[in-house]
Motif scaffolding. Sequence first.
Motif, PDB file in Angstrom:
ATOM      1  N   PHE A 101       0.957  -1.278  -0.035  1.00 13.70           N
ATOM      2  CA  PHE A 101      -0.078  -0.084  -0.035  1.00 13.70           C
ATOM      3  C   PHE A 101       0.830   1.118  -0.023  1.00 13.70           C
ATOM      4  O   PHE A 101       0.306   2.463  -0.027  1.00 13.70           O
ATOM      5  N   SER A 102       2.412   1.096  -0.016  1.00 19.03           N
ATOM      6  CA  SER A 102       3.045   2.348  -0.031  1.00 19.03           C
ATOM      7  C   SER A 102       2.982   2.972  -1.422  1.00 19.03           C
ATOM      8  O   SER A 102       2.710   2.280  -2.386  1.00 19.03           O
ATOM      9  N   ASP A 103       3.180   4.297  -1.603  1.00 22.76           N
ATOM     10  CA  ASP A 103       3.178   4.948  -2.719  1.00 22.76           C
ATOM     11  C   ASP A 103       4.312   5.407  -3.187  1.00 22.76           C
ATOM     12  O   ASP A 103       4.640   6.397  -4.387  1.00 22.76           O
ATOM     13  N   THR A 104       5.439   4.715  -2.889  1.00 22.74           N
ATOM     14  CA  THR A 104       6.897   5.107  -3.208  1.00 22.74           C
ATOM     15  C   THR A 104       7.739   3.945  -3.904  1.00 22.74           C
ATOM     16  O   THR A 104       7.308   2.823  -3.875  1.00 22.74           O
ATOM     17  N   ALA A 105       8.761   4.392  -4.654  1.00 17.09           N
ATOM     18  CA  ALA A 105       9.550   3.341  -5.193  1.00 17.09           C
ATOM     19  C   ALA A 105      10.970   4.134  -5.361  1.00 17.09           C
ATOM     20  O   ALA A 105      11.103   5.154  -5.694  1.00 17.09           O
ATOM     21  N   SER A 106      12.117   3.554  -4.903  1.00 14.78           N
ATOM     22  CA  SER A 106      13.340   4.101  -4.932  1.00 14.78           C
ATOM     23  C   SER A 106      14.339   3.401  -5.789  1.00 14.78           C
ATOM     24  O   SER A 106      14.079   2.050  -6.167  1.00 14.78           O
ATOM     25  N   LEU A 107      15.402   4.081  -6.084  1.00 17.98           N
ATOM     26  CA  LEU A 107      16.389   3.564  -7.253  1.00 17.98           C
ATOM     27  C   LEU A 107      17.650   4.374  -6.786  1.00 17.98           C
ATOM     28  O   LEU A 107      17.880   5.269  -6.277  1.00 17.98           O
ATOM     29  N   LYS A 108      18.908   3.997  -7.551  1.00 14.67           N
ATOM     30  CA  LYS A 108      20.159   4.495  -7.640  1.00 14.67           C
ATOM     31  C   LYS A 108      20.485   4.683  -9.008  1.00 14.67           C
ATOM     32  O   LYS A 108      20.037   3.963  -9.840  1.00 14.67           O
ATOM     33  N   ASP A 109      21.266   5.740  -9.039  1.00 10.79           N
ATOM     34  CA  ASP A 109      21.864   6.062 -10.634  1.00 10.79           C
ATOM     35  C   ASP A 109      23.250   5.333 -10.535  1.00 10.79           C
ATOM     36  O   ASP A 109      23.675   4.499  -9.488  1.00 10.79           O
ATOM     37  N   ASP A 110      23.894   5.484 -11.638  1.00  7.27           N
ATOM     38  CA  ASP A 110      25.099   4.746 -11.946  1.00  7.27           C
ATOM     39  C   ASP A 110      26.166   5.033 -10.927  1.00  7.27           C
ATOM     40  O   ASP A 110      27.455   4.612 -10.980  1.00  7.27           O
ATOM     41  N   ILE A 111      26.135   6.224 -10.105  1.00  7.40           N
ATOM     42  CA  ILE A 111      27.236   6.635  -9.273  1.00  7.40           C
ATOM     43  C   ILE A 111      26.721   6.589  -7.903  1.00  7.40           C
ATOM     44  O   ILE A 111      27.533   7.104  -6.952  1.00  7.40           O
TER      45      ILE A 111
END
Length: 199
Positions: free
Chosen positions: A148-158
């Motif tokens: 039920f969370s409305d978030t999603a996280s990620l990292k870039d190439d650095i």
Amino acid sequence: MKYLRPLQISVNGDKHQDQQHGQHHYTDVPSPTNLLTPTVELKTVLSEETLVSPDSENQKMVLTFIHDNPLNTSIRGPDGSILYRVTTSFGNETRALSMETGTVTTVERADGHVVARLFWMEFGYDKVSIGEEKAVRLGKVLHSGAFFSDTASLKDDIGRKYEWKGNRPGLTLRLYALDSPIKPVAFFTRSRPELVAGG
């Protein structure tokens, strides 16, 4: 064409119709079409993704989606030129590439350089490849929040961390850099009808 209306006369600042002898006096007036307010048109404003410079809120780039279909659309820059294309192939035509459902969504630059591919797998175990890298489980690249969370996280190439918020119907999708999470670095605006004054 002219229209007729009862002549209005002013008496002590008040306007009255002259009804002498039970008759109205008439005067010519312009056609009502000349008295109308400017026309208003209902137009659709296309979906947009706005990128905001982390150094200045006044420095923004607006990308426009030609179609409201994330599987098949073109993305234009501020000058109207196509920057990216998103296409999806379904079924057996790409089965050898995906080795599963045969459905692949590809994001490429205008020059044809592939940015990323999403491989739609059975049972929801989708995979993604960035550039020429090997495809990996989507969950390893884009981490969803709790149920039920409305978030999603990620990292870039650095290694910089980002978080999408508002990933739910009725909310505004916004991207934050977690090292400066107060204001978004990007946000999505859905297409919408808008009244535009005509001539």
